[in-house]
Design an enzyme around this catalytic site. Structure first.
Site, mmCIF file in Angstrom:
data_model
loop_
_atom_site.group_PDB
_atom_site.id
_atom_site.type_symbol
_atom_site.label_atom_id
_atom_site.label_comp_id
_atom_site.label_asym_id
_atom_site.label_seq_id
_atom_site.Cartn_x
_atom_site.Cartn_y
_atom_site.Cartn_z
ATOM 1 N N CYS A 2 23.654 -23.207 -59.550
ATOM 2 C CA CYS A 2 23.788 -24.358 -60.431
ATOM 3 C C CYS A 2 25.250 -24.705 -60.681
ATOM 4 C CB CYS A 2 23.143 -24.046 -61.771
ATOM 5 S SG CYS A 2 21.452 -23.515 -61.632
ATOM 6 N N ARG A 27 27.667 -25.424 -53.381
ATOM 7 C CA ARG A 27 27.190 -24.173 -53.972
ATOM 8 C C ARG A 27 25.677 -24.024 -53.839
ATOM 9 N NH1 ARG A 27 31.388 -22.433 -57.697
ATOM 10 N NH2 ARG A 27 29.890 -21.097 -58.710
ATOM 11 N N TRP A 74 19.659 -25.137 -59.322
ATOM 12 C CA TRP A 74 19.073 -24.293 -58.273
ATOM 13 C C TRP A 74 17.940 -23.549 -58.972
ATOM 14 C CZ3 TRP A 74 18.499 -18.986 -57.100
ATOM 15 C CH2 TRP A 74 18.314 -18.672 -55.749
ATOM 16 N N ASN A 99 23.848 -22.822 -66.722
ATOM 17 C CA ASN A 99 23.810 -21.968 -65.521
ATOM 18 C C ASN A 99 23.455 -20.568 -65.982
ATOM 19 O OD1 ASN A 99 24.790 -24.143 -64.183
ATOM 20 N ND2 ASN A 99 26.730 -23.201 -63.552
ATOM 21 N N GLY A 100 22.615 -19.880 -65.227
ATOM 22 C CA GLY A 100 22.261 -18.509 -65.603
ATOM 23 C C GLY A 100 20.789 -18.411 -65.947
ATOM 24 N N GLU A 482 26.701 -8.525 -39.649
ATOM 25 C CA GLU A 482 27.202 -9.823 -40.107
ATOM 26 C C GLU A 482 26.726 -10.936 -39.162
ATOM 27 O OE1 GLU A 482 28.299 -11.056 -42.641
ATOM 28 O OE2 GLU A 482 29.361 -12.875 -42.084
ATOM 29 N N LYS A 486 24.497 -14.155 -40.301
ATOM 30 C CA LYS A 486 24.896 -15.552 -40.040
ATOM 31 C C LYS A 486 23.760 -16.303 -39.360
ATOM 32 C CE LYS A 486 27.576 -15.986 -42.070
ATOM 33 N NZ LYS A 486 28.300 -15.038 -42.859
ATOM 34 N N GLU A 489 20.856 -16.944 -41.800
ATOM 35 C CA GLU A 489 21.217 -17.882 -42.872
ATOM 36 C C GLU A 489 21.129 -19.335 -42.434
ATOM 37 O OE1 GLU A 489 25.222 -16.348 -43.955
ATOM 38 O OE2 GLU A 489 24.577 -16.812 -45.991
ATOM 39 N N HIS A 505 14.834 4.954 -31.867
ATOM 40 C CA HIS A 505 14.112 5.502 -33.027
ATOM 41 C C HIS A 505 13.169 4.479 -33.637
ATOM 42 C CE1 HIS A 505 16.462 9.112 -32.746
ATOM 43 N NE2 HIS A 505 17.570 8.390 -32.710
ATOM 44 N N LYS A 604 26.087 -20.860 -52.708
ATOM 45 C CA LYS A 604 27.386 -20.324 -52.309
ATOM 46 C C LYS A 604 27.813 -19.167 -53.197
ATOM 47 C CE LYS A 604 31.150 -20.107 -50.014
ATOM 48 N NZ LYS A 604 31.005 -19.397 -48.727
HETATM 49 C C1 AGP Z 1 27.487 -15.057 -46.768
HETATM 50 O O1 AGP Z 1 27.337 -15.861 -45.653
HETATM 51 C C2 AGP Z 1 26.528 -15.250 -47.829
HETATM 52 N N1 AGP Z 1 26.307 -16.582 -48.141
HETATM 53 C C3 AGP Z 1 26.423 -14.229 -48.926
HETATM 54 O O2 AGP Z 1 25.887 -13.091 -48.342
HETATM 55 C C4 AGP Z 1 27.688 -13.828 -49.717
HETATM 56 O O3 AGP Z 1 28.573 -13.142 -48.892
HETATM 57 C C5 AGP Z 1 27.268 -12.972 -50.915
HETATM 58 O O4 AGP Z 1 26.454 -13.726 -51.765
HETATM 59 C C6 AGP Z 1 28.430 -12.401 -51.678
HETATM 60 O O5 AGP Z 1 29.222 -13.409 -52.219
HETATM 61 P P1 AGP Z 1 30.678 -13.118 -52.735
HETATM 62 O O6 AGP Z 1 31.492 -12.673 -51.570
HETATM 63 O O7 AGP Z 1 31.147 -14.429 -53.301
HETATM 64 O O8 AGP Z 1 30.574 -12.045 -53.778
#
Ligand code: AGP
Length: 609
Positions: A2, A27, A74, A99-100, A482, A486, A489, A505, A604
């Protein structure tokens, strides 16, 4: 997640609020709304979907107001509907954005209903609006009403309230969700992120945990968690105003991928030279803290966690210091033991991730005495709450999928490895070797980015796939993790990463021609082992995509496509091999037509649990 923007001014603030919301779009959100006070009336407009729909609706009715609050939501409590979108209104007088999460909202809701309030939405936020309205009956003062109301809230909030009877005032409260006051001349602003306000001011006050503030056009009064009026520093922001510009790239993510050589140059600037690391780059007390450090605990989430896992390999291999890495949301809810002489390192792009902040708080409570934040946002909560901080200097990252934040984190963590290692018998020649590697990094990344069209070709083969496997060994295992993150996501293809040695395994059972296997294969001492893992996949009819050093002796054939990655020094290989995996996920997402910069369901900055 949010986003909040608010303003008290003499001029019409509608376009300021809408531009602020646009600047927070990255975000992640699913609906948006605005409340404006004009001629004694409170006018609320909300829309599901993009800020553009909200903007069209407001502009079509010539929305006006010199005081207003705006929000991108959100969804957490209640589905994505106009009714659940913020602002929420009580007694046709007070409008609130939040927010929250108010965790005790059910209890509050029942009490407020029994006091005669009617709820229009399924949200927890509506309890804030009615609670403040109820307090106003007692105090008749908005600031005091908010101070009283927040005492009844459990959970996290960054909240802003306006009262149509007092159109020159906003009252804001911060606990667990960031808020920043923007100072103008004869007008003042509030936002959940300074980015929203950069077109109107560069002077900011970052509210601290528990602060409640009354903001008028010309005054700011801040009450701290103990009920005392306090002054907070005014910070002149250095954040780029135009980070919101795609600079000709089709997506922010692509722009950010291509920015990596230059931002890493910036990360290294004045910190690393052929003569060594500059003194005290981690802060004045860092040298004495590192000299005492015998154990490093790294805590982070998502991509930042993957940076931490990579650093574990480096800290143990090069610096000879023991290290563990843990996901913040796990650490914060378990009992753990604090080894003697520990250094706690948190890693976060935003510095506002709720789980990482909570983990840091807990770590301090259970006895970690030294904390270092590796972070991209100066002035963020994580930076302010850590004893030491080290900025990644990636510049604002807009794409939800983290790219340049990750590689700059890795560059910082290699610097940290040397900084700790030099107190721990890290051989001089190893220190020198890592330094040299770091200095070659920007150029190596430039060379690696030239693989883009080759990777784009290869992406075609993923367009009809539903699953994929990423393999790596040693410090390339977190890079495989990672790469998998990606891909899932932004392309929504299911992707899992395995340390290659784990294949037999279990995951080997999944291998067939429909399950592409992506392998990261620099030329290191684990190469022979990796070759055997590749043969295991080939023998089961798997199709492989191998990112390999030229010397690594992988040849393309009918079951394997090899992309040669420029040769680089071993310590920076995890950073270099990240690039083709970022490009792969980007081009696959492009083919699949997904929303690359704002993938579904993601935000974000994850400021709630
Ligand atoms: C990364 O592509 C993500 N969108 C997500 O995993 C992100 O890295 C995670 O939420 C941590 O965020 P931060 O680095 O702002 O703490």
């Amino acid at each position: 997640m949010c986003g909040i923007v608010g303003a008290v001014a003499e001029r019409n603030v509608v376009q300021i609020l809408l531009e602020g919301l646009r600047r927070l779009e990255y975000r992640g959100y699913d609906s948006a709304g605005v409340a404006l006070i004009h001629n004694g009336q409170l006018n609320t407009v909300k829309r599901t979907g993009k800020v553009q729909s909200l903007s069209d609706a407001i502009n079509s009715e010539n929305g006006l107001g010199a005081t207003g609050i705006a929000h991108t939501r959100w969804a957490t409590h209640g589905s994505v509907t106009e009714t659940n979108a913020h602002p929420h209104v009580s007694t046709e007088r007070f409008a609130v954005v939040h927010n929250g999460i108010i965790e005790n909202h059910k209890v509050l809701r029942e009490a407020l209903i029994s006091q005669g309030y009617t709820f229009n939405s399924d949200t927890d936020t509506e309890t804030i609006a009615h609670s403040i309205a109820e307090q106003m009956k007692i105090t008749g003062d908005l600031l005091q009403s908010v101070l009283n109301a927040v005492k009844t809230f459990h959970g996290a909030y960054g909240t802003v309230v306006v009262d149509k009877e007092d159109p020159n005032t906003m009252v804001v409260a911060r606990s667990g969700s960031p808020l920043v006051i923007g100072l103008g001349f004869g007008e003042n602003f509030i936002a959940s992120d300074q980015m929203a306000l950069l077109p109107v001011t560069r002077r900011f006050i970052f509210l601290e945990e528990g602060d409640v503030a009354e903001i008028t056009r010309t005054t700011v009064k801040i009450i701290d968690t103990d009920g005392n009026e306090v002054e907070r520093d005014i910070i002149e922001s250095l954040v780029e105003h135009d980070a919101g510009d795609k600079a000709g790239y089709r997506h922010y993510m692509l722009k950010e991928i291509y920015e990596q050589p230059s931002v890493i140059r910036n990360t290294l600037k004045d910190r690393v030279s052929a003569d060594g690391l500059a003194d005290n780059i981690f802060g004045r007390d860092s040298e004495s803290i590192f000299a005492k450090t015998e154990y490093v605990k790294i805590i982070a989430c998502g991509t930042s966690y993957h940076a931490g896992v990579t650093a574990k390999y480096w800290l143990e291999q090069y610096a000879g210091v023991s290290c563990d890495v843990e996901i913040a949301s796990e650490f914060r809810y378990r009992k753990s033991v604090v080894p003697a002489n520990s250094l706690l390192v948190t890693i976060s792009q935003s510095g506002e991730t709720a789980d990482t902040l909570a983990a840091l708080k807990l770590a301090k409570e259970i006895g970690y005495t030294s904390s270092l934040a590796i972070c991209n946002v100066d002035g963020s909560s994580l930076v302010r709450e850590s004893a030491l901080s080290f900025m990644t200097r990636a510049g604002t990252e807009i794409g939800v999928a983290s790219t340049k934040a990750f590689t700059t984190q890795l560059a910082c963590l290699l610097m940290l490895t040397i900084a700790i290692g030099k107190h721990k018998n890290m051989p001089k020649e190893v220190q020198q070797n890592v330094l040299e590697a770091l200095l070659t990094l920007p150029t190596k990344l430039e060379e690696t980015l030239q693989l883009a069209s080759e990777v784009e070709d290869l992406a075609e083969e993923f367009s009809d796939k539903y699953h994929s496997l990423f393999l790596g060994r040693g410090d390339q295992y977190p890079i495989a993790m990672e790469g998998a993150l990606k891909l899932k996501e932004i392309s929504y293809i299911h992707a899992e990463a395995y340390a290659s040695g784990e294949l037999k395994h279990g995951p080997l059972a999944l291998i067939d021609a429909e399950m592409p296997v992506i392998v990261v294969a620099p030329n290191n001492e684990l190469l022979e082992k990796l070759h055997s893992n590749v043969e295991e996949v080939r023998a089961r009819g798997g199709i492989m995509y191998v990112f390999a050093d030229k010397e690594a002796q992988f040849e393309s054939d009918e079951t394997m496509r090899v992309v040669n990655v420029p040769h680089c020094m071993e310590s920076i290989a995890p950073i270099v091999y990240t690039i083709p995996l970022q490009l792969l996920s980007y081009y696959v997402a492009l083919i699949k037509g997904t929303d690359v910069d704002q993938p579904r369901n993601l935000a974000k900055s994850v400021t709630v649990e």
